[in-house]
Design an enzyme around this catalytic site. Structure first.
Site, PDB file in Angstrom:
ATOM      1  N   LYS A  80       0.841  -1.205   0.000  1.00 16.30           N
ATOM      2  CA  LYS A  80       0.000   0.000   0.000  1.00 16.30           C
ATOM      3  C   LYS A  80       0.873   1.250   0.000  1.00 16.30           C
ATOM      4  O   LYS A  80       1.969   1.255   0.569  1.00 16.30           O
ATOM      5  CB  LYS A  80      -0.919  -0.027   1.220  1.00 16.30           C
ATOM      6  CG  LYS A  80      -1.943   1.109   1.261  1.00 16.30           C
ATOM      7  CD  LYS A  80      -2.842   0.953   2.473  1.00 16.30           C
ATOM      8  CE  LYS A  80      -3.800   2.102   2.630  1.00 16.30           C
ATOM      9  NZ  LYS A  80      -4.664   1.965   3.829  1.00 16.30           N
ATOM     10  N   SER A 153      -9.278   2.283   3.132  1.00 17.78           N
ATOM     11  CA  SER A 153      -8.372   2.970   2.247  1.00 17.78           C
ATOM     12  C   SER A 153      -7.388   2.047   1.522  1.00 17.78           C
ATOM     13  O   SER A 153      -6.664   2.480   0.645  1.00 17.78           O
ATOM     14  CB  SER A 153      -7.576   4.018   3.034  1.00 17.78           C
ATOM     15  OG  SER A 153      -6.779   3.416   4.038  1.00 17.78           O
ATOM     16  N   SER A 177      -9.661   0.030   7.422  1.00 16.51           N
ATOM     17  CA  SER A 177      -9.143   0.191   6.068  1.00 16.51           C
ATOM     18  C   SER A 177      -8.546  -1.061   5.438  1.00 16.51           C
ATOM     19  O   SER A 177      -8.239  -1.057   4.244  1.00 16.51           O
ATOM     20  CB  SER A 177      -8.092   1.312   6.033  1.00 16.51           C
ATOM     21  OG  SER A 177      -8.719   2.562   6.193  1.00 16.51           O
TER      22      SER A 177
END
Length: 465
Positions: A80, A153, A177
């Protein structure tokens, strides 16, 4: 090779490499090919590190066959975009940032385990939202239906794994997330115990809310990745005790008969707008757990003021991240700038009060484990929204919508305890539904063992076509 390895899990790819059925260059080339091919449809990656990944694959192939090779030697993975990868910036959905001088500690450990990062995946601006869409980087789409978001996210990471680009990815979870995108893309997403995975070069992340963990296609793969990345450095603020066994062993063994509490109550009170298909899916999931020998009870955690307590920590975290990264705020979405202004106002006494409240909140919520072993909730209240559903909306509309759609995950970020989302079925329109299993402090093992048991009983999880 791109066709034959697409969708294979972390454990399976590692086994194939050890047996000589495939080499690392073939796996990495196939992953890079899929990453590039899906960019126009899914837009999962901010940057694809082809040259670096292929060089690492060549080195892995030279080492394969030697004694005592690391467990993930030669397997491609994704990272990420809030995690430092040497030589690349970490703009976290924004536009700035200088290239990192060195890997984050979790990436260093992942490389030491032999895994090969092929790229960095998209996130919303400073990881704020339950969708992954930004003016600068565009919309990341769900492999199950590209009209819908994969969540946020860790949306890019989830999309890459669900589409079979990579077998697993490293995400972060500050209010759900990891778990939210796992639910909406049919994956296993684990938020470990706070501090289980080092946040270094930060002593902690987002005032202790954010944890780092795996998005994977199975409980076994999630456990294998957690085994690779967990651990601490002296400067980490949070250092949980070492696990009693490897997480992979926990995921592989059958759990004892557990007392599992089904709850549809959230820190904001009883949710009256949980999608009926989600309610039915969780009830059916509870029934399957009962069929596996577990006792199902109706019991709600006492959340107290967990809801208000997260607000200063999250908002101040956004402000602190933007400040520390020197972001040009004029390029940010107006709702991000609003979030940061609130964060600056709350960074003093309100933040200190919210942090000081945590021990009492943990004791209060933790009483539920005097009467059960695991809490089962929906991961989200509704299915994945359509792309652009909140495009151009202001802070209050976006924030209140996020709270309504995703009310079940964030409490365990305040307590710091582990939680996992696993697939629980599909809506009538074919979108995934997630079941969330919440555990005691430091007890990822029970969650992984239970998730693995359900997965084996189900014969695996469905995949997007």
């Amino acid at each position: 090779m791109a066709t034959t390895t697409a969708g294979m899990g972390l454990e399976e790819q590692a086994r194939m490499l050890r047996s000589g059925e495939v080499n690392s260059r073939e796996l990495v080339e196939a992953a890079l090919e899929r990453a590039e091919a899906t960019q126009k449809t899914l837009n999962a990656f901010r940057v694809i590190c082809a040259e670096e990944a292929l060089a690492a694959a060549e080195e892995a192939d030279r080492r394969l066959g030697e004694d005592d090779n690391p467990p993930l030697l030669g397997v491609p993975v994704a990272i990420k975009d809030d995690v430092d990868l040497a030589g690349h910036s970490s703009p976290f959905g924004c536009g700035g940032g200088s290239p990192a001088v060195r890997d984050a500690e979790m990436v260093r450990r992942l490389r030491a385990a032999g895994a090969i990062p092929i790229g960095k995946t998209h996130a919303p601006e400073v990881g704020q939202w339950h969708f992954t869409e930004t003016p600068l980087h565009g919309a990341t789409r769900n492999p199950w239906n590209t009209d819908h978001t994969p969540g946020g996210s860790s949306g890019g990471a989830a999309a890459a794994v669900a589409a079979g680009v990579v077998p697993a990815a490293l995400g972060s979870d500050g209010a759900g997330s990891i778990r939210i995108p796992a639910a909406w893309t049919g994956l296993v997403g684990l938020k470990p115990q706070r501090g289980r995975v080092s946040t270094w070069p930060d002593a902690e992340a987002f005032n202790g809310l954010s944890c780092y963990g795996p998005l994977a296609r199975s409980a076994a793969d999630a456990a294998l990745m957690l085994d690779a990345v967990h651990g601490n450095v002296p400067a980490d603020l949070h250092k949980p005790p070492a696990p009693a066994e490897p997480f992979a062993e926990a995921a592989a063994r059958e759990p004892e008969s557990l007392r599992i509490a089904v709850s549809f109550t959230t820190p904001f009170g009883l949710v009256k707008k949980v999608d009926p298909e989600h309610l039915d899916a969780i009830e059916a999931f509870a029934g399957r757990l009962a069929g596996l020998g577990h006792e199902i009870v109706r019991l709600d955690p006492d959340y107290g003021m967990v809801g208000p307590a997260i607000i200063p920590r999250g908002m101040a975290g956004v402000e602190a991240w933007l400040d520390s990264h020197g972001e040009d705020r004029s390029t940010l979405e107006p709702r991000t700038r609003t979030h940061a202004r609130f964060g600056k106002a709350l960074s003093g006494l309100p933040l200190r009060i919210s942090r000081a409240a945590e021990p009492a909140l943990r004791r209060r919520a933790g009483r539920v484990f005097e009467r059960c072993d695991v809490v089962l909730t929906p991961t989200t209240a509704r299915p994945a929204p359509r792309i652009g559903a909140l495009e151009g909306k202001g802070y209050w509309t976006t924030s209140s919508t996020a709270s309504a759609i995703c009310p079940f995950a964030f409490a365990w970020n305040v307590t710091g305890w582990p939680g996992i989302s696993v697939p629980a079925g599909l809506t009538s329109s074919g979108l995934p539904i997630g079941a969330q299993l919440l555990g005691r402090e430091n007890d990822e093992a029970t969650l992984l063992s239970l998730a693995g048991q359900v997965e084996r009983a189900e014969g695996g999880w469905p995949r997007p076509h």
